[in-house]
Design a protein around this motif. Structure first.
Motif, PDB file in Angstrom:
ATOM      1  N   LEU A  96      -0.812  15.409  15.251  1.00  0.00           N
ATOM      2  CA  LEU A  96       0.632  15.423  15.494  1.00  0.00           C
ATOM      3  C   LEU A  96       1.216  14.215  14.777  1.00  0.00           C
ATOM      4  N   HIS A  97       2.122  14.460  13.863  1.00  0.00           N
ATOM      5  CA  HIS A  97       2.703  13.392  13.043  1.00  0.00           C
ATOM      6  C   HIS A  97       4.183  13.269  13.400  1.00  0.00           C
ATOM      7  N   ALA A  98       4.510  12.310  14.256  1.00  0.00           N
ATOM      8  CA  ALA A  98       5.898  12.083  14.675  1.00  0.00           C
ATOM      9  C   ALA A  98       6.589  11.147  13.691  1.00  0.00           C
ATOM     10  N   HIS A  99       7.826  11.470  13.369  1.00  0.00           N
ATOM     11  CA  HIS A  99       8.640  10.628  12.501  1.00  0.00           C
ATOM     12  C   HIS A  99       9.761  10.013  13.340  1.00  0.00           C
ATOM     13  N   SER A 100      10.176   8.808  12.961  1.00  0.00           N
ATOM     14  CA  SER A 100      11.199   8.117  13.736  1.00  0.00           C
ATOM     15  C   SER A 100      12.454   8.991  13.892  1.00  0.00           C
ATOM     16  N   PRO A 101      13.187   8.755  15.021  1.00  0.00           N
ATOM     17  CA  PRO A 101      13.076   7.649  15.965  1.00  0.00           C
ATOM     18  C   PRO A 101      12.044   7.899  17.059  1.00  0.00           C
ATOM     19  N   VAL A 102      11.984   6.951  17.978  1.00  0.00           N
ATOM     20  CA  VAL A 102      11.001   7.003  19.060  1.00  0.00           C
ATOM     21  C   VAL A 102      11.213   8.222  19.961  1.00  0.00           C
ATOM     22  N   PRO A 118      -4.925  13.928  18.137  1.00  0.00           N
ATOM     23  CA  PRO A 118      -4.520  12.593  17.676  1.00  0.00           C
ATOM     24  C   PRO A 118      -3.053  12.575  17.250  1.00  0.00           C
ATOM     25  N   VAL A 119      -2.393  11.439  17.493  1.00  0.00           N
ATOM     26  CA  VAL A 119      -0.967  11.286  17.166  1.00  0.00           C
ATOM     27  C   VAL A 119      -0.787  10.099  16.233  1.00  0.00           C
ATOM     28  N   VAL A 120       0.030  10.299  15.204  1.00  0.00           N
ATOM     29  CA  VAL A 120       0.449   9.197  14.342  1.00  0.00           C
ATOM     30  C   VAL A 120       1.974   9.118  14.395  1.00  0.00           C
ATOM     31  N   TYR A 121       2.487   7.930  14.091  1.00  0.00           N
ATOM     32  CA  TYR A 121       3.932   7.709  14.176  1.00  0.00           C
ATOM     33  C   TYR A 121       4.390   7.044  12.888  1.00  0.00           C
ATOM     34  N   GLU A 122       5.387   7.648  12.239  1.00  0.00           N
ATOM     35  CA  GLU A 122       5.918   7.117  10.984  1.00  0.00           C
ATOM     36  C   GLU A 122       7.328   6.586  11.203  1.00  0.00           C
ATOM     37  N   ILE A 123       7.504   5.303  10.914  1.00  0.00           N
ATOM     38  CA  ILE A 123       8.791   4.636  11.145  1.00  0.00           C
ATOM     39  C   ILE A 123       9.499   4.416   9.817  1.00  0.00           C
ATOM     40  N   ARG A 124      10.694   4.967   9.716  1.00  0.00           N
ATOM     41  CA  ARG A 124      11.504   4.793   8.505  1.00  0.00           C
ATOM     42  C   ARG A 124      12.556   3.705   8.720  1.00  0.00           C
ATOM     43  N   ALA A 125      12.935   3.501   9.945  1.00  0.00           N
ATOM     44  CA  ALA A 125      13.820   2.407  10.355  1.00  0.00           C
ATOM     45  C   ALA A 125      13.706   2.353  11.865  1.00  0.00           C
TER      46      ALA A 125
END
Length: 403
Positions: A96-102, A118-125
């Motif tokens: 699971l690839h979450a992109h910002s925001p939280v 598994p989870v990953v989190y991508e923060i763009r701001a």
């Protein structure tokens, strides 16, 4: 490998966020990965539960009833979580690839824990910094601190964090996240999707009142952090030595009325052209009208930490530009080689740099070539997306071992 992306919004909406997303998804698919895509309620109400846009299929989340601040965000997260769990059980993704925001990361963490994915989190701001720029909170306020705490909470509970630049990476590591669990996926461009800038359409130039003029310009959304007020503030000084100069502002946004009022106050309304928003298919025609692009971003946490797409897109098209020396620009631009940098917040520095560039047009061809070469060889999506491979492989191997 099956990657399920959880997004704030997507195409057909137009923003830097949606264009980056589409580029990442296409490049991941070129690597042979299967990708699935869910947008949050912030996509807005849609007619269908899923739709295909430019060859990419997006699942949509129903928009819950609006509520007061806090309750509204909670409802959005619950709606995203319910839709995500339903789809994840059916599609059985590896990650699971979450992109910002939280607001997207928390539902992904909860679903991933329940389903063992598994989870990953991508923060763009960071959400809290975006809220400061939008004027909905102030840096250091209770809401700011609470939002920052939510982001940090999420980062500490995912298998890996991705971000778009070194400034954000340093901020994430400073929150206690191990360096080896943070990877930069740099902003890039699809070079083949950008043609070198062409000659201005004489009919459009006449229509805009720019015939025989030298044109400074900006194309995009008019947010406060873009610093277009500084460009206007500098304009009378620039006109003094370049009377044929004009400004072309293409787009719209929260600051549009303020900028028009500022132009009137400075007495330059007849020399600043506001086009309003133009169709995406027409944008390149307006870019071609601009001799020198100006990106005068103000210095704040958002602009110091985050790298924008605009300078890279300008380089891909062989366009000439001057930009403020905020951290996000300094990560992308080699001063005097691929563009010019000037002191952020200084009208005098902007005036001096732009005047110098206009007087030294013989240096422009070399700058065009250097910018294009940089995006062709370094800042392309093939290079950027390759950075996902190792963290993904580690997490999927660990998932299989635990499963």
């Amino acid at each position: 490998m099956r990657i399920f992306h959880i997004l704030d919004h997507s195409i057909p909406l137009h923003s830097g966020y949606t264009f980056r997303t589409a580029a990442i998804l296409r490049e991941q698919r070129a690597l042979g990965w299967e990708t699935y895509h869910l947008t949050s309620p912030k996509q807005g109400a849609t007619q269908v539960a899923d739709e295909t846009v430019d060859g990419l299929r997006f699942f949509r989340t129903p928009v819950p009833a609006a509520g007061p601040a806090g309750i509204n965000e909670l409802r959005q997260m619950r709606a995203t979580e319910a839709r995500l769990e339903q789809l994840a059980r059916e599609l059985k993704p590896d990650i699971l690839h979450a992109h910002s925001p939280v607001l997207n990361a928390i539902p992904a963490i909860r679903v991933g824990k329940r389903l063992g994915i598994p989870v990953v989190y991508e923060i763009r701001a960071f959400w809290e910094d975006a809220a400061v720029d939008h004027g909905t909170t102030a840096e250091g306020s209770l809401r700011y601190r609470a939002t920052r705490a939510m982001e940090t909470w999420a980062l500490k509970r995912v298998g890996h964090a991705f971000t778009i630049c070194e400034g954000l990476r340093a901020d994430i590591v400073a929150r206690g996240i191990p360096e080896e669990r943070v990877t930069v996926i740099p902003n890039a461009v699809d070079v083949e999707g950008f043609q070198l800038s062409g000659d201005p359409d004489p009919q459009l130039r006449q229509q805009l009142g720019l015939a025989g003029r030298t044109v400074l310009g900006f194309v995009g959304s008019f947010y406060a952090y873009e610093g277009l007020d500084l460009l206007l503030q500098s304009f009378p000084g620039l006109l003094a030595s370049n009377p044929d100069l004009r400004i072309l502002l293409v787009g719209g946004g929260p600051q549009e009325a303020n900028l028009k009022a500022q132009a009137a106050q400075l007495g330059v309304t007849d020399k600043v052209v506001f086009t309003g928003r133009v169709p995406h298919s027409e944008v390149s025609r307006y870019y071609d009208q601009i001799d020198l692009l100006v990106y005068p971003r103000h210095s704040m946490r958002l602009t110091e930490l985050v790298t924008p797409l605009k300078p890279l897109e300008a380089m891909a098209q062989g366009r000439i530009f001057a930009a403020s020396d905020v951290g996000g620009h300094k990560e992308l631009i080699r001063d005097g080689v691929t563009g010019r940098l000037f002191a952020a917040g200084s009208a005098q520095a902007l005036t001096e740099t732009v005047s110098d560039m206009l007087a030294g047009r013989d240096r422009w061809p070399a700058m065009r070539c250097a910018g294009r070469e940089f995006v062709e060889s370094v800042r392309n999506w093939t290079n950027s997306v390759a950075h996902y491979q190792q963290p993904y492989a580690r997490l999927t191997a660990a998932g299989r071992a635990n499963g």
